[in-house]
Design a protein around this motif. Structure first.
Motif, PDB file in Angstrom:
ATOM      1  N   PRO A 201       0.835  -1.214   0.000  1.00  0.00           N
ATOM      2  CA  PRO A 201       0.000   0.000   0.000  1.00  0.00           C
ATOM      3  C   PRO A 201       0.864   1.256   0.000  1.00  0.00           C
ATOM      4  O   PRO A 201       1.935   1.290   0.626  1.00  0.00           O
ATOM      5  CB  PRO A 201      -0.802  -0.133   1.305  1.00  0.00           C
ATOM      6  N   GLU A 202       0.393   2.294  -0.669  1.00  0.00           N
ATOM      7  CA  GLU A 202       1.227   3.475  -0.934  1.00  0.00           C
ATOM      8  C   GLU A 202       1.339   4.447   0.236  1.00  0.00           C
ATOM      9  O   GLU A 202       2.229   5.288   0.241  1.00  0.00           O
ATOM     10  CB  GLU A 202       0.677   4.236  -2.157  1.00  0.00           C
ATOM     11  N   GLU A 203       0.428   4.373   1.189  1.00  0.00           N
ATOM     12  CA  GLU A 203       0.362   5.425   2.212  1.00  0.00           C
ATOM     13  C   GLU A 203       1.503   5.309   3.222  1.00  0.00           C
ATOM     14  O   GLU A 203       1.322   4.833   4.342  1.00  0.00           O
ATOM     15  CB  GLU A 203      -0.991   5.370   2.943  1.00  0.00           C
ATOM     16  N   LEU A 204       2.684   5.738   2.816  1.00  0.00           N
ATOM     17  CA  LEU A 204       3.863   5.664   3.663  1.00  0.00           C
ATOM     18  C   LEU A 204       4.406   7.065   3.923  1.00  0.00           C
ATOM     19  O   LEU A 204       4.585   7.845   2.991  1.00  0.00           O
ATOM     20  CB  LEU A 204       4.957   4.824   2.993  1.00  0.00           C
TER      21      LEU A 204
ATOM     22  N   VAL B  90       3.944   4.489   8.816  1.00  0.00           N
ATOM     23  CA  VAL B  90       2.584   4.776   8.342  1.00  0.00           C
ATOM     24  C   VAL B  90       1.839   5.626   9.360  1.00  0.00           C
ATOM     25  O   VAL B  90       1.997   5.444  10.569  1.00  0.00           O
ATOM     26  CB  VAL B  90       1.807   3.474   8.049  1.00  0.00           C
TER      27      VAL B  90
ATOM     28  N   TRP C 291      -3.516   0.806   7.031  1.00  0.00           N
ATOM     29  CA  TRP C 291      -2.440   0.263   6.190  1.00  0.00           C
ATOM     30  C   TRP C 291      -2.432  -1.263   6.241  1.00  0.00           C
ATOM     31  O   TRP C 291      -2.346  -1.926   5.210  1.00  0.00           O
ATOM     32  CB  TRP C 291      -1.081   0.821   6.631  1.00  0.00           C
ATOM     33  N   HIS C 292      -2.521  -1.832   7.444  1.00  0.00           N
ATOM     34  CA  HIS C 292      -2.539  -3.296   7.558  1.00  0.00           C
ATOM     35  C   HIS C 292      -3.772  -3.883   6.874  1.00  0.00           C
ATOM     36  O   HIS C 292      -3.701  -4.966   6.276  1.00  0.00           O
ATOM     37  CB  HIS C 292      -2.500  -3.723   9.023  1.00  0.00           C
TER      38      HIS C 292
ATOM     39  N   LYS D 263      -5.279  -2.785   4.173  1.00  0.00           N
ATOM     40  CA  LYS D 263      -4.986  -2.833   2.734  1.00  0.00           C
ATOM     41  C   LYS D 263      -3.919  -3.887   2.430  1.00  0.00           C
ATOM     42  O   LYS D 263      -3.999  -4.603   1.424  1.00  0.00           O
ATOM     43  CB  LYS D 263      -4.524  -1.460   2.237  1.00  0.00           C
ATOM     44  N   ASN D 264      -2.919  -3.974   3.297  1.00  0.00           N
ATOM     45  CA  ASN D 264      -1.843  -4.925   3.045  1.00  0.00           C
ATOM     46  C   ASN D 264      -2.315  -6.371   3.194  1.00  0.00           C
ATOM     47  O   ASN D 264      -1.827  -7.262   2.489  1.00  0.00           O
ATOM     48  CB  ASN D 264      -0.655  -4.650   3.982  1.00  0.00           C
TER      49      ASN D 264
ATOM     50  N   THR E  54      -2.355  -4.276  14.732  1.00  0.00           N
ATOM     51  CA  THR E  54      -1.870  -2.947  15.139  1.00  0.00           C
ATOM     52  C   THR E  54      -1.666  -2.878  16.646  1.00  0.00           C
ATOM     53  O   THR E  54      -0.695  -2.264  17.118  1.00  0.00           O
ATOM     54  CB  THR E  54      -2.861  -1.860  14.680  1.00  0.00           C
TER      55      THR E  54
ATOM     56  N   VAL F  11       6.699  -2.548  10.187  1.00  0.00           N
ATOM     57  CA  VAL F  11       5.729  -1.454  10.074  1.00  0.00           C
ATOM     58  C   VAL F  11       5.663  -0.741  11.420  1.00  0.00           C
ATOM     59  O   VAL F  11       5.505  -1.385  12.463  1.00  0.00           O
ATOM     60  CB  VAL F  11       4.328  -1.985   9.682  1.00  0.00           C
TER      61      VAL F  11
ATOM     62  N   SER G 112       4.190   3.017  13.404  1.00  0.00           N
ATOM     63  CA  SER G 112       3.376   4.233  13.329  1.00  0.00           C
ATOM     64  C   SER G 112       4.283   5.466  13.277  1.00  0.00           C
ATOM     65  O   SER G 112       5.309   5.529  13.963  1.00  0.00           O
ATOM     66  CB  SER G 112       2.467   4.304  14.563  1.00  0.00           C
TER      67      SER G 112
END
Length: 316
Positions: A21-24, A55, A61-62, A64-65, A85, A112, A114
């Protein structure tokens, strides 16, 4: 800014990133698969690539991943992104690792974390885990315009220099400094005694002196605390009690608190500044700082390694 030295245009790294997923807010690669190391980790071509993804919203994010990369996760995936999370944030050092993943023909591991947890670690050294990774050369693959994160990344490098100064003599070499810096996040790490190569720090520094210079050169040139003779590779610092007190007062908050806890006798309840003034006059000042670092690193490295048991098993 020293941070610019971390930027990378590595196409191979960005190709791997495209699988996620792109949201980084930040993505970086580190370790022996990225920078050459001496010793047992010297086989760079076949080394595992290590990544960290930062993220803003770990649950989203998780979620989507899990849809894109369900097989990357351990049995925890059946419990959903909120539990993943919670494990990420509440156990270990605030990072969730998926290890031993094959991606674009390379074996990778990715963690990953936060953004808010990383910023706290960079500024205060709560765990000195990912903050410690970022004190050594890494390849930044993606980074957004988060001003607070960029500022914290820079402050982490400055804090690393200050902590190293306190553990070094009045005169020393660049290699001495970078070896101290590279070793900060290994202070008290049980893996350096059990399992991991004890010469790991020197193996990181020696082949990568140029990368360390890139990372820390501007900080050393601008620091009022040091005389930096870059061409000779030598440095001199003020080891007077006044000089050391100035350095101690700029250390990250958690390290100051650990030093206070070590030095404050039971029932005395001195404030941190009073303790740091005493330490500044102590001939063993550097050893006290080292003990403070170990008090941060030892528990966080043990908790994170224990958490790895939960996150590594992908039988389901």
């Amino acid at each position: 800014m020293a941070l610019q030295a971390l930027q990378s245009s590595g196409v191979a790294f960005r190709k791997i990133l495209s699988h996620f997923p792109e949201e980084l807010s930040l993505a970086f690669a580190y370790g022996s698969g990225v920078y050459r190391q001496a010793g047992p980790s010297s086989d760079q071509k076949n080394a595992m690539l290590d990544f960290v993804f930062t993220v803003d919203d770990p649950v989203a994010w998780h979620s989507k991943n899990l849809k894109k990369n369900w097989n990357h996760y351990s049995f925890l995936k059946v419990l959903g992104p909120r539990i993943i999370t919670a494990v990420q944030n509440n156990y270990g050092a605030g990072v969730y690792y998926n290890p031993l993943i094959t991606c674009d023909g390379r074996l990778i591991k990715y963690g990953v974390i936060s953004t808010s947890v990383l910023i706290e670690d960079l500024l205060n050294w709560n765990n000195l885990y990912i903050a410690g990774r970022l004190q050594k050369p890494v390849k930044i693959v993606a980074m957004n315009e988060d001003v607070a994160l960029r500022s914290a990344l820079d402050q982490n490098l400055k804090s690393a220099v200050t902590a190293a100064f306190l553990m070094l003599p009045e005169s020393f070499s660049e290699e001495d400094l970078f070896t101290e810096i590279a070793g900060l996040s290994y202070s008290g790490d049980f893996r350096m005694v059990v399992g991991e190569d004890k010469a790991k720090v020197l193996n990181i520094v020696k082949p990568n002196m140029a990368h360390f210079r890139e990372l820390y050169g501007s900080i050393l040139q601008e620091s009022p605390q040091v005389v930096y003779k870059a061409q000779q590779g030598s440095l001199e610092i003020d080891k007077s009690p006044e000089g050391q007190f100035t350095q101690l007062m700029t250390l990250p908050k958690t390290l100051q608190q650990q030093i206070n806890h070590i030095m404050d006798p039971p029932g005395k309840n001195r404030d941190v500044e009073e303790t740091l003034l005493q330490v500044a006059h102590d001939p063993d000042c550097g050893d006290v700082v080292r003990l403070g670092l170990a008090a941060i690193v030892r528990p966080s490295s043990m908790r994170q390694s224990t958490k790895g048991v939960l996150t590594a098993d992908r039988l389901l």
